[in-house]
Design a protein around this motif. Structure first.
Motif, PDB file in Angstrom:
ATOM      1  N   LYS A 242       0.828  -1.201   0.000  1.00 31.22           N
ATOM      2  CA  LYS A 242       0.000   0.000   0.000  1.00 31.22           C
ATOM      3  C   LYS A 242       0.871   1.264   0.000  1.00 31.22           C
ATOM      4  N   THR A 243       0.310   2.353  -0.509  1.00 29.36           N
ATOM      5  CA  THR A 243       0.990   3.643  -0.493  1.00 29.36           C
ATOM      6  C   THR A 243       1.376   4.022   0.932  1.00 29.36           C
ATOM      7  N   HIS A 244       2.627   4.429   1.113  1.00 31.02           N
ATOM      8  CA  HIS A 244       3.146   4.910   2.404  1.00 31.02           C
ATOM      9  C   HIS A 244       3.058   3.852   3.500  1.00 31.02           C
ATOM     10  N   GLN A 245       2.964   2.584   3.119  1.00 29.00           N
ATOM     11  CA  GLN A 245       2.714   1.534   4.120  1.00 29.00           C
ATOM     12  C   GLN A 245       3.748   1.515   5.233  1.00 29.00           C
ATOM     13  N   LEU A 246       5.029   1.505   4.882  1.00 25.99           N
ATOM     14  CA  LEU A 246       6.056   1.408   5.916  1.00 25.99           C
ATOM     15  C   LEU A 246       6.083   2.654   6.793  1.00 25.99           C
ATOM     16  N   ARG A 247       5.841   3.798   6.195  1.00 31.48           N
ATOM     17  CA  ARG A 247       5.837   5.038   6.961  1.00 31.48           C
ATOM     18  C   ARG A 247       4.696   5.045   7.979  1.00 31.48           C
ATOM     19  N   VAL A 248       3.531   4.581   7.549  1.00 28.97           N
ATOM     20  CA  VAL A 248       2.381   4.534   8.451  1.00 28.97           C
ATOM     21  C   VAL A 248       2.567   3.450   9.509  1.00 28.97           C
ATOM     22  N   HIS A 249       3.125   2.316   9.131  1.00 25.92           N
ATOM     23  CA  HIS A 249       3.345   1.246  10.097  1.00 25.92           C
ATOM     24  C   HIS A 249       4.357   1.651  11.161  1.00 25.92           C
ATOM     25  N   MET A 250       5.409   2.363  10.772  1.00 23.96           N
ATOM     26  CA  MET A 250       6.361   2.835  11.782  1.00 23.96           C
ATOM     27  C   MET A 250       5.697   3.853  12.709  1.00 23.96           C
ATOM     28  N   GLN A 251       4.854   4.699  12.143  1.00 26.72           N
ATOM     29  CA  GLN A 251       4.130   5.654  12.980  1.00 26.72           C
ATOM     30  C   GLN A 251       3.208   4.920  13.952  1.00 26.72           C
ATOM     31  N   SER A 252       2.579   3.839  13.497  1.00 21.15           N
ATOM     32  CA  SER A 252       1.666   3.093  14.367  1.00 21.15           C
ATOM     33  C   SER A 252       2.393   2.435  15.531  1.00 21.15           C
ATOM     34  N   LEU A 253       3.704   2.216  15.379  1.00 25.85           N
ATOM     35  CA  LEU A 253       4.517   1.685  16.470  1.00 25.85           C
ATOM     36  C   LEU A 253       5.026   2.796  17.389  1.00 25.85           C
ATOM     37  N   GLY A 254       4.653   4.042  17.079  1.00 29.63           N
ATOM     38  CA  GLY A 254       5.110   5.173  17.872  1.00 29.63           C
ATOM     39  C   GLY A 254       6.497   5.652  17.506  1.00 29.63           C
ATOM     40  N   MET A 255       6.981   5.259  16.316  1.00 27.78           N
ATOM     41  CA  MET A 255       8.327   5.619  15.887  1.00 27.78           C
ATOM     42  C   MET A 255       8.328   6.063  14.427  1.00 27.78           C
TER      43      MET A 255
END
Length: 308
Positions: A242-255
């Protein structure tokens, strides 16, 4: 430095079959690309910059033809120059594996028409059929698979659709306070692994993604492998794309990733700061070529853990 620019290669739009209220091509273009405006499209048509697939020019009164392709040349008043070079890492008759630098879009978009990887590679190789098999965000650097022949493009695109290609990324992010505290107490054993699955959809504005309730449509494997100060080095492997997937997933981990202008807060639009690239690199692609059966594992330099 910026210059007025017109795309060297045309873009096209397929006239939808279901549209019945646009009597002319001009009416459709003015509606479909409303942000550009009717006056701009009218002038482009008058200047001979819009044509059918066979090269025949489209006029102001040319009737709408469902399913036909309309070709046009994207134009921007000013096009910023990206001061970083691409590199070809592997090339054969069917594919090119290239390194895309930070800030360079893969294809024409926004204020970029010729400052994109596709145009640079077409110009340097003389092959005007080069096309990407997948995407990389403009802000992300790293290895990308480009196809050379339109007839075989589908086979390489299917590698991503069917999950038959491994994508490995590296990233830097500031650790959560809890992880920093554990590390400072000597209680953190590396590597630490996370499996992130959630549902993502466009937010507002639409180029930003958000996590929402519902069945997961994204999946990433993320590992913290090294620490320096309060900064962590992460290895990431997106299972979905998905678009921006890794960026959003890292944000979801608080990082959230270092130097991310979109997450967790969308910063005001402004010129790129070439001294502060997003700390995310598509470091490796590994796959078996569907045509030659060659096992490729192509990589570039990763990010350096130097505190940012």
């Amino acid at each position: 430095m910026t210059d007025s620019a017109r795309a060297a290669q045309p873009s096209y739009v397929v006239l939808p079959r279901e549209i019945t209220d646009k009597p002319t091509v001009l009416a459709f273009l003015s509606s479909h690309f409303a942000r550009i405006g009717e006056s701009v499209w009218r002038q482009r048509i008058v200047d001979g910059k819009v044509h059918w697939q066979d090269g025949t020019l489209i006029g102001l009164a040319s009737p709408y033809r469902p399913t036909a392709r309309v070709y046009y040349y994207r134009e921007v008043i000013e096009e910023a120059k990206v001061p970083f070079a691409e590199r070809i890492l592997f090339q054969d008759a069917n594919i090119i594996l290239a390194y895309k630098p930070h800030f360079l879009p893969v294809t024409p978009s926004g204020n970029y028409v010729n400052e994109c990887l596709v145009h640079r590679l077409r110009r340097s190789t003389g092959i005007d059929t080069i096309s990407p098999a997948h995407r990389l965000d403009r802000e992300t650097a790293g290895v990308i698979l480009m196809t050379v022949k339109p007839a075989t493009r589908h086979q390489y695109h299917q590698l991503f659709v069917e999950g038959n290609i491994r994508k490995d990324y590296q990233a830097l992010a500031k650790l959560t306070p809890a992880l920093i505290a554990q590390y400072q107490r000597g209680q953190l054993d590396l590597p630490i692994h996370w499996t992130v699955k959630n549902r993502m959809q466009p937010s507002e504005p639409s180029f930003i993604m958000q996590v929402v309730p519902g069945e997961a449509n994204t999946h990433s494997q993320i590992s913290l492998v090294a620490i320096k100060g309060d900064i962590g080095l992460f290895h990431l492997s997106p299972i979905t794309g998905k678009t921006h997937q890794l960026r959003v997933h890292m944000q979801s981990l608080g990082m959230p990733l270092l130097n991310d202008r979109f997450y967790p807060t969308l910063l005001p639009k402004g010129p790129d700061n070439f001294q502060q690239p997003l700390k995310l690199i598509a470091q490796r692609l590994a796959f078996i070529d569907p045509l030659t059966q060659v096992h490729h594992q192509i990589e570039c330099d990763g990010v350096e853990l130097n505190g940012g």
